[in-house]
Design a protein around this motif. Structure first.
Motif, PDB file in Angstrom:
ATOM      1  N   ASN A 115       0.861  -1.194   0.000  1.00 41.95           N
ATOM      2  CA  ASN A 115       0.000   0.000   0.000  1.00 41.95           C
ATOM      3  C   ASN A 115       0.895   1.240   0.000  1.00 41.95           C
ATOM      4  O   ASN A 115       0.918   2.029   0.941  1.00 41.95           O
ATOM      5  N   THR A 116       1.642   1.395  -1.089  1.00 42.20           N
ATOM      6  CA  THR A 116       2.679   2.435  -1.152  1.00 42.20           C
ATOM      7  C   THR A 116       2.325   3.587  -2.100  1.00 42.20           C
ATOM      8  O   THR A 116       3.131   4.497  -2.287  1.00 42.20           O
ATOM      9  N   GLU A 117       1.132   3.534  -2.688  1.00 52.45           N
ATOM     10  CA  GLU A 117       0.747   4.567  -3.663  1.00 52.45           C
ATOM     11  C   GLU A 117       0.550   5.930  -2.989  1.00 52.45           C
ATOM     12  O   GLU A 117       0.287   6.014  -1.783  1.00 52.45           O
ATOM     13  N   GLU A 118       0.672   6.977  -3.785  1.00 48.60           N
ATOM     14  CA  GLU A 118       0.353   8.325  -3.319  1.00 48.60           C
ATOM     15  C   GLU A 118      -0.847   8.845  -4.104  1.00 48.60           C
ATOM     16  O   GLU A 118      -0.880   8.750  -5.330  1.00 48.60           O
ATOM     17  N   GLU A 120      -3.384  12.239  -4.506  1.00 42.56           N
ATOM     18  CA  GLU A 120      -3.567  13.648  -4.167  1.00 42.56           C
ATOM     19  C   GLU A 120      -5.041  13.945  -3.913  1.00 42.56           C
ATOM     20  O   GLU A 120      -5.887  13.692  -4.772  1.00 42.56           O
ATOM     21  N   PHE A 127      -1.297  14.918   0.089  1.00 39.97           N
ATOM     22  CA  PHE A 127      -0.979  13.662  -0.578  1.00 39.97           C
ATOM     23  C   PHE A 127      -1.158  12.537   0.433  1.00 39.97           C
ATOM     24  O   PHE A 127      -0.564  12.564   1.511  1.00 39.97           O
ATOM     25  N   ILE A 128      -1.984  11.568   0.067  1.00 34.35           N
ATOM     26  CA  ILE A 128      -2.282  10.446   0.961  1.00 34.35           C
ATOM     27  C   ILE A 128      -1.445   9.255   0.519  1.00 34.35           C
ATOM     28  O   ILE A 128      -1.571   8.782  -0.612  1.00 34.35           O
ATOM     29  N   LYS A 129      -0.590   8.771   1.399  1.00 34.95           N
ATOM     30  CA  LYS A 129       0.244   7.606   1.075  1.00 34.95           C
ATOM     31  C   LYS A 129      -0.309   6.381   1.786  1.00 34.95           C
ATOM     32  O   LYS A 129      -0.470   6.390   3.009  1.00 34.95           O
ATOM     33  N   GLY A 130      -0.616   5.350   0.993  1.00 37.27           N
ATOM     34  CA  GLY A 130      -1.148   4.114   1.586  1.00 37.27           C
ATOM     35  C   GLY A 130      -2.419   4.354   2.372  1.00 37.27           C
ATOM     36  O   GLY A 130      -2.570   3.872   3.493  1.00 37.27           O
TER      37      GLY A 130
END
Length: 226
Positions: A115-118, A120, A127-130
């Motif tokens: 779950n490493t995606e970013e 916006e 920016f939401i990461k994971g």
């Protein structure tokens, strides 16, 4: 206006089985279209924080889109599309089980959970990461609106069904209309801007169930001996 296409119970069963036999990753999205009437971009923009299991409510307030190769959470289609959708028990139970499964897999796999995606968020400018997105593969990879492209082809090839995700939404609305859901309630569930859009589902005589229901009603009003 576009024709309302409704899938039969058998078609739904066949599609459900095909998705399950592959890897099942897209079953949650399939059910959210079929049992809550969400648009495809709303489905993939859905996060666990948007689901209130105590009150059986899904809050729809974002859609996930690709723009310039960046994943973005954007406002939904119209102001009317911002809404609270009441879940049926079968969908609610499925999502509760899915949440538990995701949490267990995340803990079990640790850094191997991808779950490493970013993403916006256009509204909050962050920016939401994971993030806590509902629709992920079992390995953690985020699913998006493009994820159904393969199934559209496969369902056509193997089942002979012209699959469009939006038709799950049509099927949901038609089933609700046939069972006489209050039109204002259905309008809210669907996030329609105009009641005329919702009314189409109540008078869609292309639907076999509605035809049968109408015929039976007319038979009781005008029996053979009338």
């Amino acid at each position: 206006e576009a024709e309302i296409t409704v899938y039969t119970e058998q078609q739904i069963k066949d599609m459900e089985e095909l998705i399950s036999k592959n890897d099942g990753n897209l079953l949650p999205a399939f059910y959210l279209g079929l049992k809550a009437g969400l648009r495809i971009s709303e489905v993939f923009g859905l996060r666990w924080q948007n689901i209130d299991f105590d009150n059986h409510i899904i809050t729809v307030n974002r859609q996930l889109i690709y723009e310039n190769n960046i994943l973005k959470l954007c406002p939904v289609k119209t102001l009317a599309s911002v809404r609270k959708v009441i879940m049926p028990p079968s969908l609610e139970k499925y999502l509760i089980d899915l949440k538990g499964e995701q949490e267990a897999l995340k803990e079990e796999r640790g850094r191997g959970y991808k779950n490493t995606e970013e993403v916006e968020d256009i509204i909050t400018k962050e920016f939401i990461k994971g993030g806590d997105f509902v629709n992920r593969k079992r390995n953690g990879v985020l699913l998006t609106v493009n994820s159904f492209k393969y199934y559209s082809r496969t369902i056509k090839e193997k089942l002979g069904i012209n699959f469009k995700f939006h038709n799950l939404r049509h099927t949901y609305a038609t089933n609700c209309a046939i069972h006489n859901m209050n039109i204002q309630v259905l309008m809210n569930q669907m996030g329609h801007k105009k009641i005329e859009t919702t009314r189409r589902y109540y008078i869609n005589l292309n639907n076999k169930d509605l035809q049968t229901q109408t015929y039976n009603l007319l038979s009781s009003i005008y029996p053979l001996h009338f």
